[in-house]
Each structure stands twice: as structure tokens, then as C-alpha cells.
Motif scaffolding. Structure first.
Motif, PDB file in Angstrom:
ATOM      1  N   ASP A   4      41.765  34.947  35.628  1.00 21.15           N
ATOM      2  CA  ASP A   4      42.242  33.923  34.700  1.00 21.15           C
ATOM      3  C   ASP A   4      43.028  34.573  33.560  1.00 21.15           C
ATOM      4  O   ASP A   4      42.525  35.473  32.885  1.00 21.15           O
ATOM      5  N   ALA A  30      48.546  31.424  36.730  1.00 19.53           N
ATOM      6  CA  ALA A  30      47.222  31.951  36.381  1.00 19.53           C
ATOM      7  C   ALA A  30      46.861  31.663  34.926  1.00 19.53           C
ATOM      8  O   ALA A  30      45.770  32.027  34.480  1.00 19.53           O
ATOM      9  N   VAL A 225      49.268  39.315  39.398  1.00 19.13           N
ATOM     10  CA  VAL A 225      48.152  38.678  38.692  1.00 19.13           C
ATOM     11  C   VAL A 225      46.942  39.600  38.677  1.00 19.13           C
ATOM     12  O   VAL A 225      46.253  39.737  37.647  1.00 19.13           O
ATOM     13  N   SER A 229      45.232  41.106  35.142  1.00 19.17           N
ATOM     14  CA  SER A 229      43.976  40.428  34.815  1.00 19.17           C
ATOM     15  C   SER A 229      42.818  41.404  34.624  1.00 19.17           C
ATOM     16  O   SER A 229      42.939  42.611  34.865  1.00 19.17           O
TER      17      SER A 229
END
Length: 249
Positions: A4, A30, A225, A229
Motif C-alpha cells: 500500500d 497502489a 510497486v 513499498s
């Protein structure tokens, strides 16, 4: 929750189309807010991100002009107040045999593909060090590992990107900053259009890829991503190959 990016801001260079646009989209999906940078406008990327419900601003800048990088970074900061993720994607290529490779072609490639990567990372690194966290993602290449043909400047620059990635990781991992790279395999983009147009070479490359196909820009979403992250908080100085198995063949 590991993937996230809600509340994070990502600065993505070379975001007008191709891999840069896809990575900007992936980061926005995201949850990240995006600052898209390109020498041309990023209108198509802005429209796509906003249509999908994301937040994005854009900057038009020639990143080869190294004296202007600080201004670009300060403008990027002005939109959302911080930069949590830097994706150094902007790049160029010049295809000429080494014996005929013009000096200006060499300098143009090195300035954008290598010098801009280091100095923009330096600016982001100072900001991230002060905040105690950050993610820097450099875009390498299969020519980070191989020599290529008729692209000596590009090959040198992409070998250099791997070196910068490792050097910065060594210095900044202890400061809460992860510096890694993605090495795309053969992707269908404007840069590879001359290869795709050569049917014999295109087929020989395709035959070597275990996945049996060329990559698409969307194949970069998941890897970027991941590296942006919390899922990659203990990954440092790594060059992640997204190549359908090309290097394993």
C-alpha cells in the motif's frame, strides 16, 4: 498492506509514455500521488491517472540540463511537500557502430541515462536522509549485463546505473533508504521499434525468451510497486530483472 502506497509521493521521470507511464499508473493504483516528469508533456499520463481516480501533477523539463535538476526537484516538492519515491526512468539511445559513434551521441546518452540519474538521486537522497526513509528505483537494462550491438554509449550508461545503484545502497541503506534497480527485458516501446521492425531479429529474440513473448509496459507495474513499498524494506542494491527469463536462457 505491504504494498500500500497511500500517503506516499512518487517522482517518475520519463513518464510521458511507455514504461514510465505504466509505472506511474502502477504507483498511482497502489495509492501514491505522482509527479510525472518528461521533456515533452505528460498529458496522456495525467489523463489516465486522473481517470483512474489517482492524483498527479506534471513537470516539463530536459533532465540532460544538469544545472536545472535542482529546480525540477524543488518544483516536485512544492506539489505535495515531500518525495518518498524516485523512479529514474528517463533515458535515450543512439544506434551507431562504435567506430562511427559521434561524440555528441555519446555525451547525450551519458548525460541523461547516467549523470541525471546520479544527480537527481543525490537531490532526493539528501531529502530522504533528512526524513529517515525513502525509495530510489533506477531503470537499468539487459545491457547492464550484456554488450549489445551498435549502442556503446547506452551500454556504458546502463552498466553505470547498476554501479550507482549499488554505491548509493551501500551509503544509504543504514539511513532508511532503499536503492534498487529494475532491468527490463525486451519490451514493446518506442525505443525498441527499430528491432521490432527487423522481423528476423525480432523473431530470434522472441525465440530466446522463455516466456515466449516480449514484455509490455504493464509488466513493470508490479515490480515498481514492490520496490516502492514496505515489501522491499530489506532489499538494497539489487538489480531486478523483468525479462521473461531472457538472462536465464
Amino acid at each position: 498492506m505491504l504494498f500500500d502506497l497511500t500517503g506516499k509521493t512518487a517522482l517518475v521521470t520519463g513518464a510521458s509514455g511507455g514504461l514510465g507511464q505504466a509505472m506511474a499508473m502502477g504507483l498511482a493504483e497502489a495509492g501514491a500521488k505522482i509527479v510525472a516528469v518528461a521533456s515533452s508533456n505528460c498529458d496522456a499520463t495525467v489523463a489516465a491517472v486522473r481517470e483512474a481516480g489517482g492524483t498527479i501533477e506534471q513537470i516539463s523539463a530536459n533532465l540532460s540540463e544538469l544545472d536545472g535538476l535542482e529546480g525540477v526537484f524543488e518544483k516536485a516538492l512544492s506539489f505535495y511537500g515531500s518525495i518518498d519515491i524516485l523512479v529514474n526512468n528517463a533515458g535515450t539511445i543512439r544506434r551507431t557502430p562504435a567506430a562511427d559513434h559521434a561524440a555528441q551521441d555519446w555525451f547525450d546518452v551519458i548525460d541523461l541515462n547516467l549523470n541525471a540519474v546520479f544527480f537527481l538521486s543525490q537531490l532526493a537522497g539528501r531529502h530522504m536522509i533528512a526524513r529517515g526513509s525513502g525509495k530510489i528505483i533506477n531503470i537499468a537494462s539487459m545491457l547492464t549485463f550484456q554488450g549489445g550491438i551498435n549502442v556503446p554509449g547506452y551500454t556504458a550508461s546502463k552498466h553505470g546505473v547498476a554501479g550507482i545503484t549499488k554505491a548509493l545502497a551501500n551509503e544509504w541503506a543504514s539511513k532508511g533508504i532503499q536503492v534498487n534497480a529494475i532491468a527490463p527485458g525486451y519490451m514493446t516501446t518506442n525505443n525498441t521499434a527499430p528491432i521490432v521492425a527487423d522481423q528476423a531479429r525480432y523473431q530470434s529474440i522472441t525465440d530466446r525468451i522463455p516466456a515466449g513473448r516480449w514484455g509490455q509496459p504493464e509488466d513493470m507495474k508490479g515490480p515498481v510497486v514492490f520496490l516502492a513499498s514496505a515489501a522491499s524494506d530489506y532489499l538494497n542494491g539489487h538489480v531486478l530483472c523483468v525479462d521473461g527469463g531472457w538472462l536465464a536462457r
